[in-house]
Design an enzyme around this catalytic site. Structure first.
Site, PDB file in Angstrom:
ATOM      1  CB  SER A   1      -0.941   0.019   1.210  1.00 57.01           C
ATOM      2  OG  SER A   1      -0.208  -0.009   2.424  1.00 57.01           O
TER       3      SER A   1
ATOM      4  CG  ASP B   1      -4.134   5.845   6.427  1.00 58.38           C
ATOM      5  OD1 ASP B   1      -2.957   5.626   6.795  1.00 58.38           O
ATOM      6  OD2 ASP B   1      -4.612   5.341   5.388  1.00 58.38           O
TER       7      ASP B   1
ATOM      8  CG  HIS C   1      -0.895   4.216   4.384  1.00 52.07           C
ATOM      9  ND1 HIS C   1      -2.085   3.660   4.815  1.00 52.07           N
ATOM     10  CD2 HIS C   1      -0.211   3.230   3.770  1.00 52.07           C
ATOM     11  CE1 HIS C   1      -2.124   2.383   4.460  1.00 52.07           C
ATOM     12  NE2 HIS C   1      -0.994   2.093   3.828  1.00 52.07           N
TER      13      HIS C   1
END
Length: 405
Positions: free
Chosen positions: A76, A366, A369
């Site tokens: 991610s 978040d 990240h």
């Protein structure tokens, strides 16, 4: 974690549709130095899936790229939309993700704006690299590179599997191999070898092997491996896959280390950090992994002729930002911009109402990240060591600009 997933399930309907690249149906005139594409009179085939949005037309482009293409493998940290086409909870295809991106729309990037490889593409003089899934499969769409990264993927095949579908590390390398064969069939072997060996391949993976495997003690792994042994296992797997890439004529390779996830809002919340202190036991594992990976990279440089491999210690670069946050313009070092709970680390970012108005002064976007602003700094360090030296034995700029000795 189970509670978070149940909450997420209320908000999302997961699509399981996926679409891989199709073989290009066009005619090509090729030489060792230039690639010319002769468009089909019937035009490109239609598709029901929209490609990953690219930079807006106002973004300046470099007329002469420094390398032919940038290929990306990872999780991610660099997924630009592949998971949009998978049945998974690990998706960032909804607001407020992407609100500060060039298109101001969610693209599948786990960020408010750009991810590090977006900035590196600009440094290399390339357009932003599209995702592997969702493209039409035309050769011209692959000539600047492809992003195979998939959120929740890890070095271990099963890492992150509790979140649903993802493209594993090994599978991503197989996708690259498939792309390589498409190039050979379309361009010829000699042109493909020159093209791939002159391009850059970027790997950013391994975080989920801790978040979704070791720290969750899946399959009682902590009793089977102490952190040092687990790190050695991960590094040996990475080593073999790098050799596989080398056998496909990859010569310019960026291997990213892991960030300080012990400072991530999720673990500050879960471990009940009192004043935002990072979780030392987690960070110690990450530092150890990065040490092993750096040593492994040095070994491969001696083992693989004409390979130009660099290891970039993201932990080192990130801690420089956290410890010197005022110098970088950040005043929120522990709380995520978007989320719920203490440090906004309890529940992931799911709606615009959960987000802060200005992410540029936050380090974390978040639960896990970083923000666009942090990604820009880290990308500058990878490229030219602009803020701090975190790549060894050299930065990316030296690889692509300097001639091998």
């Amino acid at each position: 974690m189970v509670t978070s997933l149940l909450v997420i399930a209320i908000f999302f309907i997961i699509s399981s549709h996926s679409k891989a690249l199709r073989f290009p149906q066009e005619l090509y005139n090729l030489s060792l130095n230039e690639i010319f594409i002769v468009d089909s009179p019937s035009g490109p085939p239609s598709t029901s899936a929209s490609p990953t949005p690219l930079l807006s037309p106002t973004t300046p482009a470099v007329s002469s790229p420094l390398v032919p293409a940038l290929f990306i493998i990872g999780d991610s940290t660099v997924d630009c939309g592949n998971n949009n086409f998978l049945g998974t909870f690990a998706r960032a295809d909804h607001p407020p993700y992407g609100r500060d991106f060039d298109t101001h729309q969610p693209t599948g990037r786990f960020c408010n704006g750009r991810i590090p490889v977006d900035y590196l593409a600009l440094h290399l003089g390339l357009p932003i690299v599209p995702s592997y899934l969702g493209q039409e499969g035309e050769l011209k769409d692959m000539l600047h590179g492809i992003n195979y990264a998939s959120a929740a993927a890890g070095i271990i095949f099963s890492s992150g599997s509790e979140l649903g579908q993802h493209i594993s590390f090994t599978h991503q390398i197989q996708q690259f191999a498939d792309t390589y064969q498409q190039f050979v069939l379309s361009m010829g072997e000699d042109v493909t070898i020159d093209f791939i060996s002159s391009s850059v391949l970027y790997i950013s993976i391994g975080t989920n092997d801790y978040i979704h495997y070791y720290l969750r003690n899946v399959s009682n792994v902590q009793n089977l491996y102490l952190p040092w042994g687990f790190n050695q296992f991960l590094a040996s797997t990475m080593r073999q896959e790098i050799k596989n890439l080398y056998n496909m004529n990859v010569r310019r390779l960026v291997v990213m280390g892991l960030p300080p996830i012990g400072c991530a809002p999720y673990y500050l919340w879960r471990y009940k950090s009192n004043s935002g202190e990072c979780i030392e036991e987690i960070n110690n594992m990450i530092m150890e992994f990065n040490f092993v990976m750096r040593y492994m990279t040095e070994e491969l440089l001696h083992e693989l002729p004409d390979a130009r491999i660099i290891f970039c210690d993201v932990f080192q670069g990130s801690m420089d930002i956290i410890q010197n946050h005022k110098r970088y313009g950040f005043n929120a070092t522990t709380d995520a911009c978007c989320g719920l709970g203490k440090y906004k680390g309890w529940i992931m970012c799911m709606s615009g109402e959960m987000a802060c108005p200005n992410a540029s002064n936050h380090i974390w976007w978040d639960q896990f990240h970083p923000t666009d602003a942090v990604n820009a700094i880290l990308a500058d360090n990878v490229w030219s060591s602009r803020h701090t030296e975190m790549c060894y034995p050299m930065n990316l700029e030296k690889i692509v600009v300097d001639k091998p000795e």
